[in-house]
Design an enzyme around this catalytic site. Structure first.
Site, PDB file in Angstrom:
ATOM      1  N   ILE A   1       0.837  -1.209   0.000  1.00  0.00           N
ATOM      2  CA  ILE A   1       0.000   0.000   0.000  1.00  0.00           C
ATOM      3  C   ILE A   1       0.874   1.262   0.000  1.00  0.00           C
ATOM      4  O   ILE A   1       0.576   2.230  -0.710  1.00  0.00           O
ATOM      5  CB  ILE A   1      -0.952  -0.041   1.219  1.00  0.00           C
ATOM      6  CG1 ILE A   1      -2.047  -1.095   0.964  1.00  0.00           C
ATOM      7  CG2 ILE A   1      -1.549   1.331   1.508  1.00  0.00           C
ATOM      8  CD1 ILE A   1      -2.965  -1.374   2.147  1.00  0.00           C
TER       9      ILE A   1
ATOM     10  N   ASP B   1      14.076   2.397  11.356  1.00  0.00           N
ATOM     11  CA  ASP B   1      13.090   1.572  12.058  1.00  0.00           C
ATOM     12  C   ASP B   1      12.178   2.537  12.816  1.00  0.00           C
ATOM     13  O   ASP B   1      12.675   3.321  13.634  1.00  0.00           O
ATOM     14  CB  ASP B   1      13.819   0.604  13.008  1.00  0.00           C
ATOM     15  CG  ASP B   1      12.877  -0.445  13.581  1.00  0.00           C
ATOM     16  OD1 ASP B   1      11.744  -0.095  13.964  1.00  0.00           O
ATOM     17  OD2 ASP B   1      13.287  -1.625  13.652  1.00  0.00           O
TER      18      ASP B   1
ATOM     19  N   LYS C   1       5.009  13.116  16.038  1.00  0.00           N
ATOM     20  CA  LYS C   1       5.759  14.020  16.922  1.00  0.00           C
ATOM     21  C   LYS C   1       6.993  14.581  16.218  1.00  0.00           C
ATOM     22  O   LYS C   1       7.257  15.782  16.268  1.00  0.00           O
ATOM     23  CB  LYS C   1       6.155  13.291  18.210  1.00  0.00           C
ATOM     24  CG  LYS C   1       6.893  14.187  19.185  1.00  0.00           C
ATOM     25  CD  LYS C   1       7.097  13.538  20.519  1.00  0.00           C
ATOM     26  CE  LYS C   1       8.140  14.297  21.355  1.00  0.00           C
ATOM     27  NZ  LYS C   1       7.815  15.721  21.553  1.00  0.00           N
TER      28      LYS C   1
ATOM     29  N   SER D   1      -4.998   2.895   8.991  1.00  0.00           N
ATOM     30  CA  SER D   1      -5.670   2.128  10.039  1.00  0.00           C
ATOM     31  C   SER D   1      -6.183   0.813   9.441  1.00  0.00           C
ATOM     32  O   SER D   1      -5.550   0.223   8.578  1.00  0.00           O
ATOM     33  CB  SER D   1      -6.802   3.005  10.591  1.00  0.00           C
ATOM     34  OG  SER D   1      -7.617   2.292  11.458  1.00  0.00           O
TER      35      SER D   1
ATOM     36  N   LYS E   1      -4.165  -0.396  16.002  1.00  0.00           N
ATOM     37  CA  LYS E   1      -4.860   0.449  15.016  1.00  0.00           C
ATOM     38  C   LYS E   1      -5.975   1.259  15.673  1.00  0.00           C
ATOM     39  O   LYS E   1      -6.250   2.388  15.271  1.00  0.00           O
ATOM     40  CB  LYS E   1      -5.415  -0.413  13.882  1.00  0.00           C
ATOM     41  CG  LYS E   1      -4.351  -1.133  13.054  1.00  0.00           C
ATOM     42  CD  LYS E   1      -3.511  -0.188  12.215  1.00  0.00           C
ATOM     43  CE  LYS E   1      -2.660  -0.949  11.204  1.00  0.00           C
ATOM     44  NZ  LYS E   1      -1.816  -0.061  10.399  1.00  0.00           N
TER      45      LYS E   1
ATOM     46  N   ILE F   1      -6.861  -5.563   0.709  1.00  0.00           N
ATOM     47  CA  ILE F   1      -6.253  -5.035  -0.516  1.00  0.00           C
ATOM     48  C   ILE F   1      -5.393  -6.129  -1.151  1.00  0.00           C
ATOM     49  O   ILE F   1      -4.447  -6.632  -0.515  1.00  0.00           O
ATOM     50  CB  ILE F   1      -5.407  -3.772  -0.210  1.00  0.00           C
ATOM     51  CG1 ILE F   1      -6.256  -2.723   0.554  1.00  0.00           C
ATOM     52  CG2 ILE F   1      -4.839  -3.185  -1.499  1.00  0.00           C
ATOM     53  CD1 ILE F   1      -7.546  -2.285  -0.136  1.00  0.00           C
TER      54      ILE F   1
HETATM   55  P1  NAP Z   1       3.651  -4.392   3.718  1.00  0.00           P
HETATM   56  O1  NAP Z   1       3.936  -4.312   2.262  1.00  0.00           O
HETATM   57  O2  NAP Z   1       4.303  -5.449   4.515  1.00  0.00           O
HETATM   58  O3  NAP Z   1       3.942  -2.956   4.336  1.00  0.00           O
HETATM   59  C1  NAP Z   1       4.499  -2.735   5.591  1.00  0.00           C
HETATM   60  C2  NAP Z   1       5.670  -1.809   5.393  1.00  0.00           C
HETATM   61  O4  NAP Z   1       6.103  -1.371   6.680  1.00  0.00           O
HETATM   62  C3  NAP Z   1       6.867  -2.459   4.711  1.00  0.00           C
HETATM   63  O5  NAP Z   1       7.280  -1.633   3.638  1.00  0.00           O
HETATM   64  C4  NAP Z   1       7.931  -2.519   5.793  1.00  0.00           C
HETATM   65  O6  NAP Z   1       9.218  -2.257   5.221  1.00  0.00           O
HETATM   66  C5  NAP Z   1       7.499  -1.412   6.729  1.00  0.00           C
HETATM   67  N1  NAP Z   1       7.894  -1.681   8.106  1.00  0.00           N
HETATM   68  C6  NAP Z   1       7.536  -2.754   8.863  1.00  0.00           C
HETATM   69  N2  NAP Z   1       8.109  -2.657  10.075  1.00  0.00           N
HETATM   70  C7  NAP Z   1       8.825  -1.502  10.081  1.00  0.00           C
HETATM   71  C8  NAP Z   1       9.627  -0.867  11.042  1.00  0.00           C
HETATM   72  N3  NAP Z   1       9.812  -1.397  12.258  1.00  0.00           N
HETATM   73  N4  NAP Z   1      10.201   0.311  10.722  1.00  0.00           N
HETATM   74  C9  NAP Z   1      10.021   0.859   9.494  1.00  0.00           C
HETATM   75  N5  NAP Z   1       9.277   0.309   8.549  1.00  0.00           N
HETATM   76  C10 NAP Z   1       8.685  -0.875   8.832  1.00  0.00           C
HETATM   77  O7  NAP Z   1       2.080  -4.562   3.983  1.00  0.00           O
HETATM   78  P2  NAP Z   1       0.752  -3.811   3.439  1.00  0.00           P
HETATM   79  O8  NAP Z   1      -0.271  -4.860   3.394  1.00  0.00           O
HETATM   80  O9  NAP Z   1       1.035  -2.982   2.255  1.00  0.00           O
HETATM   81  O10 NAP Z   1       0.413  -2.856   4.684  1.00  0.00           O
HETATM   82  C11 NAP Z   1       0.605  -1.448   4.635  1.00  0.00           C
HETATM   83  C12 NAP Z   1      -0.304  -0.768   5.657  1.00  0.00           C
HETATM   84  O11 NAP Z   1      -1.680  -0.994   5.337  1.00  0.00           O
HETATM   85  C13 NAP Z   1      -0.124  -1.241   7.087  1.00  0.00           C
HETATM   86  O12 NAP Z   1      -0.300  -0.143   7.966  1.00  0.00           O
HETATM   87  C14 NAP Z   1      -1.252  -2.220   7.269  1.00  0.00           C
HETATM   88  O13 NAP Z   1      -1.599  -2.411   8.613  1.00  0.00           O
HETATM   89  C15 NAP Z   1      -2.337  -1.502   6.490  1.00  0.00           C
HETATM   90  N6  NAP Z   1      -3.463  -2.333   6.064  1.00  0.00           N
HETATM   91  C16 NAP Z   1      -3.283  -3.232   5.072  1.00  0.00           C
HETATM   92  C17 NAP Z   1      -4.368  -3.964   4.604  1.00  0.00           C
HETATM   93  C18 NAP Z   1      -4.231  -4.913   3.470  1.00  0.00           C
HETATM   94  O14 NAP Z   1      -5.249  -5.451   3.002  1.00  0.00           O
HETATM   95  N7  NAP Z   1      -3.028  -5.143   2.963  1.00  0.00           N
HETATM   96  C19 NAP Z   1      -5.634  -3.799   5.204  1.00  0.00           C
HETATM   97  C20 NAP Z   1      -5.769  -2.880   6.227  1.00  0.00           C
HETATM   98  C21 NAP Z   1      -4.686  -2.139   6.641  1.00  0.00           C
HETATM   99  P3  NAP Z   1      10.588  -2.913   5.786  1.00  0.00           P
HETATM  100  O15 NAP Z   1      10.373  -4.366   5.897  1.00  0.00           O
HETATM  101  O16 NAP Z   1      11.591  -2.449   4.767  1.00  0.00           O
HETATM  102  O17 NAP Z   1      10.826  -2.248   7.114  1.00  0.00           O
END
Ligand code: NAP
Ligand code: COA
Length: 260
Positions: free
Chosen positions: A15, A60, A120, A139, A157, A186
């Site tokens: 996303i 991080d 912040k 969220s 969240k 998604i």
């Molecule tokens: P994703 O590709 O795994 O995205 C998570 C991202 O966060 C990764 O790029 C990861 O990069 C980064 N990340 C994780 N831990 C981190 C840390 N400690 N410090 C800095 N960066 C960090 O998954 P996604 O499904 O696209 O999710 C993206 C957002 O959408 C999230 O907030 C998720 O909760 C939300 N969401 C997703 C869905 C869905 O259907 N996919 C539904 C509802 C909400 P690195 O590994 O490089 O750190």
């Protein structure tokens, strides 16, 4: 969006990358930051190939000094910071009784604490934005209804939603708009893979979506453009649901729905 500088945490994948591509296409300058430098560099190359101005920083979100450094890098590289998308998150399925304290802490630290750290650290810069600063956290529609199998992420969240409502109140006087976007399921993302597909629940999940398909990352990006552009100038403290109707679904209840 032209001329605005946006920081997207987790902006190299899923996303976050979808938002990065859409923002770049609208003329925004991008800072994308997360832990995996290789993925950041890959994303940067792809974005630059389409003409975008992109700066990447390894960090991080659990480390406040590292988050502060990203904000400083954005300003030294592009001169300002107008938009923050707090998208970085971690999640995995485990029943609460089997969840170790450290598993709980890891997700709360990334999702909830990381989101607060981003807000912040960026406050002074968002306050200075000539466009009116925008803080947008990602969220989920699962936040307020409880989330069996993901107690940590659901609680984090819900905390993020409360945080953004507080910030909308406290920071409105500074012109900073604070909102959340709640995606449904998604497709082609790590989130859907971990939470549904790996559990054998992909088809069941699909059947719960009135519009009949998983969302696209571009659907979330469209909402993120709306909230960050002049079109969203009078919106703060809101939660924009982008879920194909999933949280209104009656599928499985025997009441209504084309899946029955
Ligand atoms: P994703 O590709 O795994 O995205 C998570 C991202 O966060 C990764 O790029 C990861 O990069 C980064 N990340 C994780 N831990 C981190 C840390 N400690 N410090 C800095 N960066 C960090 O998954 P996604 O499904 O696209 O999710 C993206 C957002 O959408 C999230 O907030 C998720 O909760 C939300 N969401 C997703 C869905 C869905 O259907 N996919 C539904 C509802 C909400 P690195 O590994 O490089 O750190
Ligand atoms: N089931 C149960 N516990 C798990 C788990 C799983 N699938 N995955 C991790 N944990 C536990 C670990 O065992 C550890 O607890 P312990 O010390 O008591 O053994 C704790 O969670 C932290 O794990 P660790 O691997 O050290 O964390 P990390 O900081 O390296 O990684 C995660 C963070 C666990 C959230 C990792 O999955 C991640 O980086 N996720 C980012 C991508 C993502 O989740 N995308 C979807 C977004 S919706």
């Amino acid at each position: 969006m032209k001329g605005r500088v946006a920081l997207i945490t987790g902006g190299a994948t899923g996303i976050g990358f979808g938002i990065a591509k859409a923002y770049a296409a609208c003329g925004a300058k991008l800072v994308i930051a997360s832990r995996n430098l290789e993925r950041l560099e890959q994303a940067k190359a792809e974005l630059q190939a389409s003409g975008a101005e992109v700066h990447v920083v390894q960090m991080d979100v659990r480390d406040y000094d590292a988050v502060t450094n990203v904000v400083n890098e954005a300003v030294s590289h592009f001169g300002s910071l107008d938009i923050v998308i707090a998208n970085a998150a971690g999640n995995f399925v485990v029943p609460a009784e089997e969840m170790s304290p450290n598993a709980w802490k890891a997700v709360i630290d990334i999702d909830l604490n990381g989101t607060f750290f981003c807000a912040k650290a960026a406050f002074e810069q968002l306050k200075k934005s000539e466009f009116g600063g925008r803080f947008i956290a990602i969220s989920t529609t699962r936040a307020l209804e409880g989330w069996p199998g993901c107690a940590h992420a659901g609680a984090a969240k819900a905390g993020i939603m409360s945080l953004c409502r507080t910030l909308a109140n406290e920071w409105g006087q500074h012109g900073i708009r604070c909102n959340t976007i709640a995606p449904g399921a998604i497709g082609d993302t790590e989130g859907v893979k971990r939470i549904y597909e790996d559990q054998g629940a992909g088809a069941k999940q699909l059947a719960m979506i009135p519009l009949g398909e998983f969302g696209k990352t571009s659907n979330i990006a469209d909402a993120a453009i709306f909230l960050a552009s002049d079109a969203g100038a009078y919106i703060t403290g809101a939660d924009i649901v982008v879920d194909g109707g999933r949280n209104r679904s009656h599928a499985g209840t025997g009441v209504a729905g084309k899946s029955e």
